[in-house]
Write a protein that holds these residues in place. Structure first.
Motif, PDB file in Angstrom:
ATOM      1  N   MET A   1       0.809  -1.213   0.000  1.00 45.55           N
ATOM      2  CA  MET A   1       0.000   0.000   0.000  1.00 45.55           C
ATOM      3  C   MET A   1       0.844   1.266   0.000  1.00 45.55           C
ATOM      4  O   MET A   1       0.380   2.303  -0.428  1.00 45.55           O
ATOM      5  CB  MET A   1      -0.909   0.032   1.235  1.00 45.55           C
ATOM      6  N   LEU A   2       2.044   1.172   0.496  1.00 48.06           N
ATOM      7  CA  LEU A   2       2.887   2.361   0.599  1.00 48.06           C
ATOM      8  C   LEU A   2       4.011   2.363  -0.434  1.00 48.06           C
ATOM      9  O   LEU A   2       4.129   3.303  -1.215  1.00 48.06           O
ATOM     10  CB  LEU A   2       3.487   2.455   2.006  1.00 48.06           C
ATOM     11  N   LEU A   3       4.800   1.334  -0.457  1.00 47.15           N
ATOM     12  CA  LEU A   3       6.009   1.356  -1.277  1.00 47.15           C
ATOM     13  C   LEU A   3       5.724   1.197  -2.765  1.00 47.15           C
ATOM     14  O   LEU A   3       6.296   1.916  -3.590  1.00 47.15           O
ATOM     15  CB  LEU A   3       6.983   0.276  -0.806  1.00 47.15           C
ATOM     16  N   GLN A   4       4.849   0.285  -3.123  1.00 46.49           N
ATOM     17  CA  GLN A   4       4.602   0.024  -4.542  1.00 46.49           C
ATOM     18  C   GLN A   4       4.044   1.248  -5.282  1.00 46.49           C
ATOM     19  O   GLN A   4       4.535   1.579  -6.359  1.00 46.49           O
ATOM     20  CB  GLN A   4       3.668  -1.172  -4.693  1.00 46.49           C
ATOM     21  N   ASP A  35      -4.400   1.476   7.549  1.00 49.22           N
ATOM     22  CA  ASP A  35      -4.480   1.635   6.099  1.00 49.22           C
ATOM     23  C   ASP A  35      -4.687   3.079   5.660  1.00 49.22           C
ATOM     24  O   ASP A  35      -4.063   3.541   4.705  1.00 49.22           O
ATOM     25  CB  ASP A  35      -5.600   0.759   5.525  1.00 49.22           C
ATOM     26  N   ASP A  36      -5.572   3.812   6.346  1.00 47.69           N
ATOM     27  CA  ASP A  36      -5.840   5.190   5.921  1.00 47.69           C
ATOM     28  C   ASP A  36      -4.597   6.074   6.055  1.00 47.69           C
ATOM     29  O   ASP A  36      -4.364   6.968   5.244  1.00 47.69           O
ATOM     30  CB  ASP A  36      -7.028   5.787   6.686  1.00 47.69           C
ATOM     31  N   VAL A  37      -3.757   5.794   7.044  1.00 49.38           N
ATOM     32  CA  VAL A  37      -2.536   6.577   7.211  1.00 49.38           C
ATOM     33  C   VAL A  37      -1.508   6.171   6.155  1.00 49.38           C
ATOM     34  O   VAL A  37      -0.777   7.022   5.644  1.00 49.38           O
ATOM     35  CB  VAL A  37      -1.973   6.428   8.642  1.00 49.38           C
ATOM     36  N   LEU A  38      -1.475   4.897   5.791  1.00 57.24           N
ATOM     37  CA  LEU A  38      -0.571   4.464   4.720  1.00 57.24           C
ATOM     38  C   LEU A  38      -0.910   5.168   3.409  1.00 57.24           C
ATOM     39  O   LEU A  38      -0.014   5.581   2.673  1.00 57.24           O
ATOM     40  CB  LEU A  38      -0.636   2.948   4.540  1.00 57.24           C
ATOM     41  N   ILE A  39      -2.196   5.332   3.154  1.00 56.96           N
ATOM     42  CA  ILE A  39      -2.627   6.038   1.940  1.00 56.96           C
ATOM     43  C   ILE A  39      -2.163   7.496   2.005  1.00 56.96           C
ATOM     44  O   ILE A  39      -1.658   8.044   1.019  1.00 56.96           O
ATOM     45  CB  ILE A  39      -4.152   5.919   1.768  1.00 56.96           C
ATOM     46  N   ALA A  40      -2.308   8.109   3.167  1.00 58.92           N
ATOM     47  CA  ALA A  40      -1.844   9.489   3.337  1.00 58.92           C
ATOM     48  C   ALA A  40      -0.322   9.575   3.208  1.00 58.92           C
ATOM     49  O   ALA A  40       0.213  10.563   2.679  1.00 58.92           O
ATOM     50  CB  ALA A  40      -2.295  10.037   4.689  1.00 58.92           C
ATOM     51  N   MET A  41       0.370   8.546   3.668  1.00 56.99           N
ATOM     52  CA  MET A  41       1.836   8.505   3.552  1.00 56.99           C
ATOM     53  C   MET A  41       2.272   8.538   2.090  1.00 56.99           C
ATOM     54  O   MET A  41       3.250   9.198   1.749  1.00 56.99           O
ATOM     55  CB  MET A  41       2.399   7.234   4.198  1.00 56.99           C
TER      56      MET A  41
END
Length: 178
Positions: A1-4, A35-41
């Motif tokens: 969710m974050l790196l790719q 998950d919502d913070v990963l999206i914001a990241m």
């Protein structure tokens, strides 16, 4: 969710194993994030690429800094900080009625409230919260209508206090065993 989704690349001099190790370390550091913070990241990190073209992977420290800003790392993931609560300071915070506020200070600052102004700030917030709990209880006793936000806050605060008390008890038990 974050790196790719970021799609950064490693500099040419970086071998595949070193690059993979860096990304694995970043993923491990970010594992606590919802998950919502990963999206914001993803959005926050897009503009933080390294290199002249800003297309190289940012440092692990950059990821940690943004993650802390968006969603501070819970103390459960910081054993060194949690050990402070295993000392006499945890029971003292419970006795003083500042446990939740001290816990929040730790989560935000990643250090104990050791300076006089830090302790004063924790005490002021604790007094405010104690007063708010008292007002909610008084309204309940009088049969007055409660505000939904106040009830939600009260539920959160009391749950958080129980959680922190249990964490202190667990930390002290772990310290005693060690």
């Amino acid at each position: 969710m974050l790196l790719q989704p970021l799609g950064f690349r490693h500099p040419r001099k970086t071998d595949e194993a070193t690059g993979r190790a860096l990304l694995d370390a970043i993923a491990d550091e970010m594992a606590y994030l919802p998950d919502d913070v990963l999206i914001a990241m993803v959005e926050a990190m897009r503009a933080r690429g390294d290199g002249a073209s800003k297309d190289f992977w940012p440092s692990r420290a950059s990821f940690i800094g943004v993650a802390e800003w968006l969603h501070p790392r819970p103390l459960e993931f910081s054993p060194k900080l949690l050990s402070w609560f295993a000392s006499i300071e945890g029971p003292r915070a419970i006795e003083n009625g500042t446990l939740v506020e001290t816990w929040q200070f730790f989560e935000q600052k990643k250090r104990p409230p050791s300076l006089p102004e830090d302790r004063k700030r924790v005490e002021v917030v604790a007094q405010h919260n104690a007063r708010k709990l008292q007002l909610i209880a008084e309204r309940r006793e009088r049969g007055r209508e409660q505000f939904p936000d106040d009830l939600a806050w009260e539920r959160w605060y009391l749950d958080r206090r129980l959680y922190c008390e249990q964490a202190v008890a667990d930390a002290r038990a772990g310290k005693a065993v060690a």
